[in-house]
Design a protein around this motif. Structure first.
Motif, PDB file in Angstrom:
ATOM      1  N   GLY A  91      -1.303   2.106  -8.608  1.00  0.00           N
ATOM      2  CA  GLY A  91      -2.828   1.577  -8.662  1.00  0.00           C
ATOM      3  C   GLY A  91      -3.049   0.114  -8.194  1.00  0.00           C
ATOM      4  O   GLY A  91      -3.753  -0.435  -7.555  1.00  0.00           O
ATOM      5  N   THR A 117       0.842  -1.124   0.040  1.00  0.00           N
ATOM      6  CA  THR A 117       0.065   0.055  -0.031  1.00  0.00           C
ATOM      7  C   THR A 117       0.864   1.266   0.003  1.00  0.00           C
ATOM      8  O   THR A 117       0.573   2.064  -0.705  1.00  0.00           O
ATOM      9  CB  THR A 117      -0.931  -0.002   1.328  1.00  0.00           C
ATOM     10  N   GLY A 162       2.710   1.439  -3.430  1.00  0.00           N
ATOM     11  CA  GLY A 162       1.345   1.996  -4.237  1.00  0.00           C
ATOM     12  C   GLY A 162       1.225   3.269  -4.277  1.00  0.00           C
ATOM     13  O   GLY A 162       1.160   4.083  -5.226  1.00  0.00           O
ATOM     14  N   LEU A 169      -1.774  -0.673  -4.775  1.00  0.00           N
ATOM     15  CA  LEU A 169      -2.939  -0.190  -4.079  1.00  0.00           C
ATOM     16  C   LEU A 169      -3.772  -1.100  -3.807  1.00  0.00           C
ATOM     17  O   LEU A 169      -4.283  -1.441  -2.514  1.00  0.00           O
ATOM     18  CB  LEU A 169      -3.325   1.242  -4.233  1.00  0.00           C
ATOM     19  N   LEU A 170      -4.457  -1.713  -4.830  1.00  0.00           N
ATOM     20  CA  LEU A 170      -5.462  -2.693  -4.826  1.00  0.00           C
ATOM     21  C   LEU A 170      -4.955  -4.106  -4.179  1.00  0.00           C
ATOM     22  O   LEU A 170      -5.715  -4.667  -3.383  1.00  0.00           O
ATOM     23  CB  LEU A 170      -5.984  -3.135  -6.376  1.00  0.00           C
ATOM     24  N   MET A 181       1.587   5.472 -12.449  1.00  0.00           N
ATOM     25  CA  MET A 181       0.383   5.419 -11.802  1.00  0.00           C
ATOM     26  C   MET A 181      -0.343   4.174 -11.801  1.00  0.00           C
ATOM     27  O   MET A 181      -1.050   3.670 -10.949  1.00  0.00           O
ATOM     28  CB  MET A 181      -0.774   6.493 -12.399  1.00  0.00           C
ATOM     29  N   PHE A 234       2.081   6.140  -7.363  1.00  0.00           N
ATOM     30  CA  PHE A 234       0.881   6.762  -7.840  1.00  0.00           C
ATOM     31  C   PHE A 234       1.091   8.263  -7.737  1.00  0.00           C
ATOM     32  O   PHE A 234       0.914   8.988  -8.676  1.00  0.00           O
ATOM     33  CB  PHE A 234      -0.400   6.493  -7.082  1.00  0.00           C
TER      34      PHE A 234
END
Length: 84
Positions: free
Chosen positions: A76, A11, A14, A79-80, A72, A18
């Motif tokens: 992303g 996280t 990410g 992050l997912l 990015m 991003f």
């Protein structure tokens, strides 16, 4: 490394990627040319604006900003993965 720790690191990485991609794209869009010309006292044009002539939206093209888009995208995905 515990699965929970891996998610936290994913996280954080990410989010960093991003934001880096977003800042890179902004830097590229603003750093390529001057944003406005200095005012000309001899010229009194009522339609004079700060917008450069022939600006268009070409500077937003993914082909010009492929590195920012890639950063990015990877950010992303991380992050997912970190939120799962």
């Amino acid at each position: 490394m515990q699965p929970q720790e891996a998610r936290v690191w994913a996280t954080m990485a990410g989010a960093l990627l991003f934001i880096s991609g977003l800042l890179y794209m902004a830097w590229e869009a603003l750093g390529r040319r001057r944003l406005s010309e200095p005012p000309q006292p001899a010229e009194r044009n009522p339609k004079q604006t700060l917008e450069p002539r022939g600006q268009g939206l070409r500077f937003l093209s993914p082909l010009r900003n492929w590195l920012g888009v890639a950063l990015m995208l990877v950010g992303g995905i991380l992050l997912l993965f970190g939120m799962r």
